[in-house]
Design an enzyme around this catalytic site. Sequence first.
Site, mmCIF file in Angstrom:
data_model
loop_
_atom_site.group_PDB
_atom_site.id
_atom_site.type_symbol
_atom_site.label_atom_id
_atom_site.label_comp_id
_atom_site.label_asym_id
_atom_site.label_seq_id
_atom_site.Cartn_x
_atom_site.Cartn_y
_atom_site.Cartn_z
ATOM 1 N N ARG A 104 -40.735 15.041 -0.647
ATOM 2 C CA ARG A 104 -40.692 13.815 0.147
ATOM 3 C C ARG A 104 -42.008 13.637 0.864
ATOM 4 O O ARG A 104 -42.435 14.520 1.596
ATOM 5 C CB ARG A 104 -39.601 13.947 1.228
ATOM 6 C CG ARG A 104 -38.310 13.387 0.847
ATOM 7 C CD ARG A 104 -37.362 13.124 1.962
ATOM 8 N NE ARG A 104 -37.518 13.822 3.227
ATOM 9 C CZ ARG A 104 -36.762 13.575 4.273
ATOM 10 N NH1 ARG A 104 -35.832 12.644 4.199
ATOM 11 N NH2 ARG A 104 -36.911 14.248 5.386
ATOM 12 N N THR A 108 -43.841 8.276 4.308
ATOM 13 C CA THR A 108 -43.000 7.200 3.748
ATOM 14 C C THR A 108 -41.563 7.661 3.503
ATOM 15 O O THR A 108 -40.680 6.832 3.316
ATOM 16 C CB THR A 108 -43.566 6.735 2.396
ATOM 17 O OG1 THR A 108 -43.482 7.855 1.482
ATOM 18 C CG2 THR A 108 -45.018 6.291 2.513
ATOM 19 N N ASP A 200 -34.905 22.179 7.801
ATOM 20 C CA ASP A 200 -35.598 22.020 6.518
ATOM 21 C C ASP A 200 -35.120 23.113 5.549
ATOM 22 O O ASP A 200 -35.430 24.297 5.721
ATOM 23 C CB ASP A 200 -37.106 22.109 6.729
ATOM 24 C CG ASP A 200 -37.863 21.704 5.474
ATOM 25 O OD1 ASP A 200 -38.656 20.761 5.548
ATOM 26 O OD2 ASP A 200 -37.645 22.331 4.407
ATOM 27 N N ASP A 203 -37.896 25.237 3.701
ATOM 28 C CA ASP A 203 -38.582 26.183 4.607
ATOM 29 C C ASP A 203 -37.668 27.330 4.995
ATOM 30 O O ASP A 203 -38.109 28.481 5.085
ATOM 31 C CB ASP A 203 -39.069 25.440 5.865
ATOM 32 C CG ASP A 203 -40.297 24.590 5.573
ATOM 33 O OD1 ASP A 203 -40.978 24.850 4.562
ATOM 34 O OD2 ASP A 203 -40.560 23.651 6.351
HETATM 35 C C1 PRP Z 1 -35.823 18.115 0.783
HETATM 36 C C2 PRP Z 1 -34.478 18.389 0.150
HETATM 37 C C3 PRP Z 1 -34.324 17.211 -0.785
HETATM 38 C C4 PRP Z 1 -34.996 16.100 -0.026
HETATM 39 C C5 PRP Z 1 -33.927 15.260 0.597
HETATM 40 O O1 PRP Z 1 -36.841 18.507 -0.059
HETATM 41 O O2 PRP Z 1 -34.405 19.630 -0.495
HETATM 42 O O3 PRP Z 1 -34.945 17.393 -2.048
HETATM 43 O O4 PRP Z 1 -35.786 16.715 0.982
HETATM 44 O O5 PRP Z 1 -34.465 14.160 1.176
HETATM 45 P P1 PRP Z 1 -34.179 12.676 0.684
HETATM 46 O O6 PRP Z 1 -32.728 12.582 0.393
HETATM 47 O O7 PRP Z 1 -34.591 11.839 1.869
HETATM 48 O O8 PRP Z 1 -35.045 12.399 -0.507
HETATM 49 P P2 PRP Z 1 -38.387 18.385 0.363
HETATM 50 O O9 PRP Z 1 -38.931 17.059 -0.070
HETATM 51 O O10 PRP Z 1 -38.545 18.738 1.806
HETATM 52 O O11 PRP Z 1 -39.076 19.444 -0.562
HETATM 53 P P3 PRP Z 1 -38.891 21.035 -0.627
HETATM 54 O O12 PRP Z 1 -37.524 21.303 -1.187
HETATM 55 O O13 PRP Z 1 -39.979 21.456 -1.536
HETATM 56 O O14 PRP Z 1 -39.043 21.588 0.769
HETATM 57 N N1 URA Z 2 -34.785 17.683 3.835
HETATM 58 C C1 URA Z 2 -34.333 18.790 4.477
HETATM 59 O O1 URA Z 2 -34.652 19.922 4.084
HETATM 60 N N2 URA Z 2 -33.546 18.635 5.542
HETATM 61 C C2 URA Z 2 -33.171 17.419 5.998
HETATM 62 O O2 URA Z 2 -32.432 17.336 6.992
HETATM 63 C C3 URA Z 2 -33.662 16.276 5.323
HETATM 64 C C4 URA Z 2 -34.457 16.441 4.237
#
Ligand code: PRP
Ligand code: URA
Length: 209
Positions: A104, A108, A200, A203
């Site tokens: 994400r 944005t 998160d 993380d």
């Molecule tokens: C997080 C999560 C989803 C997304 C959800 O991933 O694991 O993939 O955000 O958000 P959305 O519904 O608003 O699209 P992130 O983009 O943080 O990536 P990561 O798993 O690599 O930390």
């Molecule tokens: N991605 C995450 O990991 N946590 C949230 O709450 C939203 C997006």
Amino acid sequence: MGKVTEIKHPLISHKLSMIRDKNTGAKNFRELVEEVSMLMAYEATRDLQTKEVEIETPICKTKCCVLAGKKVAVVPILRAGLGMVNGIINLIPAAKIGHIGLYRDEETLKPVEYFCKLPQDIAQRDVIVVDPMLATGGSAADAITLLKKRGASKIRLMCLIASPDGINTVKEMHPDIDIYIASIDEKLNEHGYIVPGLGDAGDRLFGTK
Ligand code: PRP
Ligand code: URA
């Protein structure tokens, strides 16, 4: 029309509470995500088709049911979806695993694709897309669009925690998809994080913050 199922079970509630707790460290967090994913997979695969076969027990011949037809593919959305894979393939060891890399954009909140590798026969498989968090819904909706472009048609989405907005986005873009959630939370905050959520997911799984 796809359905939305919030899987209510005392074991799932208990483990999810521990996952949400900010004092839960990465090792326990990973184990709990895996365990909840396994429990959820039991429910999310309830409608897989079976067929009758004849086998022989040490006592006699008998007819039993085994999984039929199409096989399963588990497709985690990277990174955090990876944490859910083992729980599912422990139950369905014959499943193949695809990977869709999306992150994400922090400004944005729109998903950006950076990787996609799917089983060759994805169009013939029952696909379970997994991601712990369904926040705005953008990542899951894009992942499903990508899978459909590659020919997949039988797709279900499994997430630990969802916001009502995230569910609505996926339902609007993909009304045919069944969605399985362990908890539908209250809302998104101004940074697009689920409230109360778990923070998160990526993380916390990988210790990157
Ligand atoms: C997080 C999560 C989803 C997304 C959800 O991933 O694991 O993939 O955000 O958000 P959305 O519904 O608003 O699209 P992130 O983009 O943080 O990536 P990561 O798993 O690599 O930390
Ligand atoms: N991605 C995450 O990991 N946590 C949230 O709450 C939203 C997006």
